[in-house]
Scaffold this active site. Structure first.
Site, PDB file in Angstrom:
ATOM      1  N   LYS A  85      32.087  33.136  72.296  1.00 47.84           N
ATOM      2  CA  LYS A  85      32.827  32.916  71.046  1.00 47.84           C
ATOM      3  C   LYS A  85      34.307  32.672  71.328  1.00 47.84           C
ATOM      4  O   LYS A  85      34.951  31.886  70.639  1.00 47.84           O
ATOM      5  CB  LYS A  85      32.659  34.107  70.097  1.00 47.84           C
ATOM      6  CG  LYS A  85      31.274  34.199  69.481  1.00 47.84           C
ATOM      7  CD  LYS A  85      31.287  35.173  68.312  1.00 47.84           C
ATOM      8  CE  LYS A  85      29.907  35.321  67.689  1.00 47.84           C
ATOM      9  NZ  LYS A  85      29.892  36.308  66.599  1.00 47.84           N
ATOM     10  N   LYS A 128      18.818  27.776  70.134  1.00 45.79           N
ATOM     11  CA  LYS A 128      18.259  28.542  69.016  1.00 45.79           C
ATOM     12  C   LYS A 128      18.811  28.070  67.671  1.00 45.79           C
ATOM     13  O   LYS A 128      19.932  27.567  67.591  1.00 45.79           O
ATOM     14  CB  LYS A 128      18.483  30.040  69.239  1.00 45.79           C
ATOM     15  CG  LYS A 128      19.828  30.555  68.865  1.00 45.79           C
ATOM     16  CD  LYS A 128      19.845  32.079  68.738  1.00 45.79           C
ATOM     17  CE  LYS A 128      21.093  32.452  67.960  1.00 45.79           C
ATOM     18  NZ  LYS A 128      21.084  33.710  67.294  1.00 45.79           N
ATOM     19  N   LYS A 167      23.294  29.864  62.478  1.00 49.65           N
ATOM     20  CA  LYS A 167      24.206  29.581  61.365  1.00 49.65           C
ATOM     21  C   LYS A 167      25.418  28.814  61.828  1.00 49.65           C
ATOM     22  O   LYS A 167      26.054  28.110  61.058  1.00 49.65           O
ATOM     23  CB  LYS A 167      24.706  30.907  60.762  1.00 49.65           C
ATOM     24  CG  LYS A 167      23.721  31.593  59.868  1.00 49.65           C
ATOM     25  CD  LYS A 167      24.333  32.859  59.300  1.00 49.65           C
ATOM     26  CE  LYS A 167      23.776  34.072  59.989  1.00 49.65           C
ATOM     27  NZ  LYS A 167      24.507  35.308  59.799  1.00 49.65           N
TER      28      LYS A 167
HETATM   29  P1  ADP Z   1      23.206  33.379  63.824  1.00 50.24           P
HETATM   30  O1  ADP Z   1      23.019  33.258  65.312  1.00 50.24           O
HETATM   31  O2  ADP Z   1      22.440  32.348  63.094  1.00 50.24           O
HETATM   32  O3  ADP Z   1      24.656  33.450  63.415  1.00 50.24           O
HETATM   33  P2  ADP Z   1      23.161  36.203  63.576  1.00 50.24           P
HETATM   34  O4  ADP Z   1      23.840  36.288  64.904  1.00 50.24           O
HETATM   35  O5  ADP Z   1      23.927  36.620  62.356  1.00 50.24           O
HETATM   36  O6  ADP Z   1      22.576  34.735  63.385  1.00 50.24           O
HETATM   37  O7  ADP Z   1      21.828  37.021  63.668  1.00 50.24           O
HETATM   38  C1  ADP Z   1      21.299  37.899  62.698  1.00 50.24           C
HETATM   39  C2  ADP Z   1      19.950  38.379  63.181  1.00 50.24           C
HETATM   40  O8  ADP Z   1      19.003  37.297  63.206  1.00 50.24           O
HETATM   41  C3  ADP Z   1      19.970  38.941  64.608  1.00 50.24           C
HETATM   42  O9  ADP Z   1      19.089  40.052  64.713  1.00 50.24           O
HETATM   43  C4  ADP Z   1      19.487  37.780  65.432  1.00 50.24           C
HETATM   44  O10 ADP Z   1      18.925  38.189  66.647  1.00 50.24           O
HETATM   45  C5  ADP Z   1      18.471  37.133  64.514  1.00 50.24           C
HETATM   46  N1  ADP Z   1      18.387  35.692  64.779  1.00 50.24           N
HETATM   47  C6  ADP Z   1      19.383  34.793  64.620  1.00 50.24           C
HETATM   48  N2  ADP Z   1      18.971  33.544  64.947  1.00 50.24           N
HETATM   49  C7  ADP Z   1      17.681  33.660  65.335  1.00 50.24           C
HETATM   50  C8  ADP Z   1      16.703  32.727  65.798  1.00 50.24           C
HETATM   51  N3  ADP Z   1      16.972  31.435  65.903  1.00 50.24           N
HETATM   52  N4  ADP Z   1      15.478  33.186  66.099  1.00 50.24           N
HETATM   53  C9  ADP Z   1      15.198  34.492  65.980  1.00 50.24           C
HETATM   54  N5  ADP Z   1      16.062  35.429  65.552  1.00 50.24           N
HETATM   55  C10 ADP Z   1      17.303  35.032  65.229  1.00 50.24           C
END
Ligand code: ADP
Ligand code: TRP
Length: 358
Positions: free
Chosen positions: A129, A221, A224
């Site tokens: 980040k 992956k 967001k």
């Molecule tokens: P992002 O990466 O989209 O910003 P977050 O970091 O806020 O999402 O993740 C919130 C939760 O969702 C965490 O427990 C994370 O491991 C899970 N998560 C986020 N993206 C994925 C994904 N593509 N597949 C499975 N789990 C995910």
């Protein structure tokens, strides 16, 4: 020396209900997507039957990178409403907003003062980040995992269901609790045995849930933070948009869907999504789609996604039409969470030797 009150030790391997505790949270940054649901929140729903569950919207984490003040409150509310729409039941779970319980910030400070700087500097997520932020990296971004440790440790959590990317942070929370608080500050009981101050949560479990990959690149992956909206399906996307995104999703020139072919990450991802969304086993999904071309498969996947999300979207709309109910849920969550958190914080204050107010 102060005599510790054994009545305020961590609640052991179980909360007052006798069930092990679970705590997790998601940041209110942008729209939740299929990855958040299938990889995280869906597992939380199942844990409600067997665990004492706490789920927070981690809004303090959301400001560790530049944010829009005009959106924060709305994103926090909509994330809480989505928890409920996904099946989190406020009768069985404590649903709350992190910033509403000031103990999170306070414990974070206390933990900051015992956490070595180099533990934070080697966090992978910080490095990634920070690179993206360029010159403008806040101290909060470096401190993000300590705040997360405070979230977890305040609730004596046994289990913290998080995805792959958060494992290092959970390990850090364990190390802070064990090595930096309990090992250094635990008071002794009558037999001279140390009485732990903080509960050390279980180590991360290898696969808590599905890992959903991007629609535009089967090797990264779904996230967001991907600038391309077409890479993800948000839980509140309308049916036409879901169909359009799936129609445009990356494919390969081969016929037939299959799992596990390293040359075909998109086939693996989309077939996996189909299985999850249509409620099929992986074997059944493979049998159904092994001979299908992409042109037949994609509308089928779109239909399954729209059907799986429809009840959730309907519940979300109902919840947003009744702001009073949502605010009552968060108010009750704040009280329940605040009581547990305050007791833990008090244990830490005492162990560190602070003068109690009179
Ligand atoms: P992002 O990466 O989209 O910003 P977050 O970091 O806020 O999402 O993740 C919130 C939760 O969702 C965490 O427990 C994370 O491991 C899970 N998560 C986020 N993206 C994925 C994904 N593509 N597949 C499975 N789990 C995910
Ligand atoms: N860092 C987590 C994520 O990005 C969110 C989070 C903050 C969290 N505090 C937590 C998750 C405590 C579990 C427990 O997904």
């Amino acid at each position: 020396m102060a005599i510790p009150d054994p009545g305020i030790a961590p609640s052991g391997s179980a909360g007052p209900s006798g069930r092990p505790r679970v705590l997790s949270g998601v940041q209110p940054t942008g729209a939740l997507h299929l990855g958040n649901w299938l990889g995280a929140i869906r597992n939380w729903v199942d844990l409600q039957d067997s665990h004492d569950t706490f789920f927070c919207v981690v809004d303090l984490h959301a400001i560790t990178v530049p944010h829009e003040p005009a959106r924060l409150a709305e994103d926090t509310l909509s994330t809480a409403a989505l928890y409920l729409a996904c099946g989190i039941d406020p009768q069985r779970s404590t649903v709350f907003v992190q910033s509403h319980v000031s103990a999170h910030s306070e414990l974070c400070w206390l933990l900051n003062c015992v956490t070595p700087l180099n533990w934070l500097e080697r966090m992978i997520q910080f490095k990634e980040k920070a690179l993206k932020q360029g010159a403008d990296v806040s101290a909060g971004l470096l401190d993000y995992p300590v705040l997360m440790a405070a979230d977890i440790l305040l609730y004596d959590a046994d289990r913290v269901p998080v995805g792959e990317d958060q494992k290092q942070h959970l390990e850090l929370a364990r190390d802070i609790a064990q090595q930096r608080i309990n090992a250094r500050f635990a008071p002794r009981d009558g037999e001279g045995e140390p009485m732990p101050i903080l509960k050390v949560p279980e180590p991360p479990i290898l696969r808590e849930g599905a890992r959903v990959m991007s629609l535009t690149d089967g090797r990264s992956k779904m996230s967001k933070s991907d600038p391309n909206e077409g890479s993800r399906i948000a839980l509140l996307d309308p049916p036409e948009l879901i169909s359009r995104k799936i129609k445009r999703a990356k494919t390969d020139p081969q016929m037939g869907l299959e799992f596990g072919n390293p040359e075909r990450p998109e086939a693996d991802n989309l077939l996996g999504l189909y299985a999850l969304l249509a409620g099929r086993s992986r074997e059944a999904a493979t049998a159904e789609c092994a001979a299908m071309g992409w042109g037949t498969f994609k509308p089928l996947l779109a239909e399954a996604a729209v059907a799986a999300l429809a009840p959730l979207q309907q519940r979300y709309r109902e919840l947003r039409r009744d702001p009073r109910y949502l605010s009552e849920v968060l108010q009750q969550g704040r009280e329940r969470a605040g009581n547990v958190a305050e007791a833990t914080l008090e244990r830490v204050r005492q162990a560190l030797g602070f003068l109690p107010p009179t």
